[in-house]
Design a protein around this motif. Sequence first.
Motif, short mmCIF file in Angstrom:
data_model
loop_
_atom_site.label_atom_id
_atom_site.label_comp_id
_atom_site.label_asym_id
_atom_site.label_seq_id
_atom_site.Cartn_x
_atom_site.Cartn_y
_atom_site.Cartn_z
N THR A 1 6.79 -28.76 -26.77
CA THR A 1 7.12 -29.50 -27.99
C THR A 1 8.16 -30.57 -27.72
OG1 THR A 1 6.67 -27.52 -29.30
CG2 THR A 1 7.92 -29.27 -30.37
N LEU A 2 9.19 -30.24 -26.95
CA LEU A 2 10.26 -31.20 -26.67
C LEU A 2 9.75 -32.38 -25.85
CD1 LEU A 2 13.31 -28.85 -26.00
CD2 LEU A 2 12.72 -30.10 -28.09
N MET B 1 -11.86 -48.52 -39.93
CA MET B 1 -11.19 -47.68 -40.90
C MET B 1 -9.71 -47.62 -40.58
SD MET B 1 -11.99 -43.70 -41.79
CE MET B 1 -13.56 -44.19 -42.48
N VAL B 2 -8.88 -47.73 -41.61
CA VAL B 2 -7.45 -47.72 -41.41
C VAL B 2 -7.01 -46.32 -41.00
CG1 VAL B 2 -5.21 -48.05 -42.50
CG2 VAL B 2 -7.12 -49.57 -43.08
N THR B 3 -6.17 -46.25 -39.98
CA THR B 3 -5.67 -44.99 -39.48
C THR B 3 -4.23 -44.82 -39.92
OG1 THR B 3 -7.05 -45.26 -37.54
CG2 THR B 3 -5.35 -43.58 -37.44
N THR B 4 -3.89 -43.68 -40.49
CA THR B 4 -2.51 -43.44 -40.88
C THR B 4 -1.66 -43.19 -39.64
OG1 THR B 4 -2.76 -41.04 -41.06
CG2 THR B 4 -3.34 -42.36 -43.00
N VAL B 5 -0.36 -43.37 -39.80
CA VAL B 5 0.57 -43.13 -38.69
C VAL B 5 0.45 -41.69 -38.21
CG1 VAL B 5 3.01 -43.01 -38.07
CG2 VAL B 5 2.17 -44.92 -39.45
N ARG B 6 0.30 -40.74 -39.16
CA ARG B 6 0.17 -39.33 -38.79
C ARG B 6 -1.10 -39.10 -37.97
NH1 ARG B 6 -0.29 -34.95 -43.49
NH2 ARG B 6 -2.24 -36.09 -43.76
N GLN B 7 -2.21 -39.71 -38.40
CA GLN B 7 -3.47 -39.55 -37.65
C GLN B 7 -3.34 -40.11 -36.25
OE1 GLN B 7 -6.10 -41.53 -40.39
NE2 GLN B 7 -6.94 -39.62 -41.17
N GLU B 8 -2.73 -41.28 -36.12
CA GLU B 8 -2.54 -41.89 -34.80
C GLU B 8 -1.71 -40.98 -33.91
OE1 GLU B 8 -0.83 -45.70 -35.44
OE2 GLU B 8 -2.72 -46.63 -36.07
N ARG B 9 -0.66 -40.40 -34.48
CA ARG B 9 0.22 -39.51 -33.71
C ARG B 9 -0.54 -38.27 -33.26
NH1 ARG B 9 3.89 -39.25 -37.35
NH2 ARG B 9 3.31 -37.20 -38.16
N GLN B 10 -1.32 -37.69 -34.18
CA GLN B 10 -2.09 -36.49 -33.83
C GLN B 10 -3.20 -36.82 -32.82
OE1 GLN B 10 -3.31 -34.44 -37.40
NE2 GLN B 10 -1.20 -34.02 -38.04
N LEU C 1 6.40 -39.23 -27.85
CA LEU C 1 5.98 -39.91 -29.07
C LEU C 1 7.13 -40.52 -29.86
CD1 LEU C 1 3.31 -37.32 -30.26
CD2 LEU C 1 2.93 -39.45 -29.03
N ASN C 2 8.37 -40.13 -29.49
CA ASN C 2 9.56 -40.66 -30.15
C ASN C 2 9.60 -40.32 -31.63
OD1 ASN C 2 12.05 -42.00 -30.11
ND2 ASN C 2 11.13 -43.98 -30.67
N TYR C 3 9.29 -39.05 -31.95
CA TYR C 3 9.41 -38.53 -33.30
C TYR C 3 10.28 -37.27 -33.27
CZ TYR C 3 5.96 -41.64 -35.41
OH TYR C 3 5.31 -42.74 -35.89
N SER C 4 10.76 -36.87 -34.44
CA SER C 4 11.63 -35.71 -34.51
C SER C 4 10.88 -34.43 -34.16
CB SER C 4 12.24 -35.57 -35.92
OG SER C 4 11.23 -35.21 -36.85
N GLU C 5 11.62 -33.42 -33.77
CA GLU C 5 11.01 -32.14 -33.43
C GLU C 5 10.32 -31.54 -34.65
OE1 GLU C 5 12.24 -27.78 -31.51
OE2 GLU C 5 13.71 -29.41 -31.64
#
Length: 261
Positions: free
Chosen positions: A25-26, A1-10, A32-36
Amino acid sequence: MVTTVRQERQNKIIDYLRSEGFVKTLDLVEILNYSEATIKRDLVELEEKELIRRTRGGAMIIDKRKIDIPYLMKIDRFNDDKKKAMVTKIADRLLKDDMVIFIDSSSTALHLVDILTKYDGLQIITNGLITASLLSEYTTARVSIVGGSIVPKRYTINGSKALFDITTYYADIAFVSCRGYDFTIGATETMEGEAYIKQAFRKQSKEVALLITSDKINHRYMRQSLSNQDIDYIITDKKLSEDEINILIRNNIRFMSESEL
């Protein structure tokens, strides 16, 4: 099943928290190299799913033993779950052509799909949406799905209509899993609906096989789904002690393990 980028991050956030218990959080922003702002949105969603608890400046995991990750997260990791694959491989010994089978919506029982492809004339009833879809796609079985209410984010059906639908069938065997198994009280769940579905499967089946991985043994939760008297087979990857095996024998439960393969 294809995993969305958001799902992978979570998924990565959950994995980190299961390992460490708490994270700032920081630190997640850096890891993960994503914005706060993105990380904070993820934490809000995970808290709404009751997987984590946000704290000032970070997040902590809810009781590791009680956490039930979203179903799609489990499916994303499906091919990597060797324990569940092993348990269902052992269950193959109970199968034959032309059986009527109940299968619950658990990700453990979902591994039965690969096993069931080699049998003919099967009739399978399930309360799992993804389970029904995969059975229909990959097996020759006649597949029925019980009616009722869909549990949000769980891809499972329960409720009074589902319970009534189950009473219109009678199966040779039911394959079910559980959230926890305790040698004193049997199989338990956190959700009332899941417990009722498995009790209905028990009532309408000649035999019940409980599929449990080692991480579920010796844990108990709020809702009892099956007592030891309700279970005919326990299939697990765990090596049980002599005392544990004797408890099963006293309850007329047959223990099936990897050694039988």
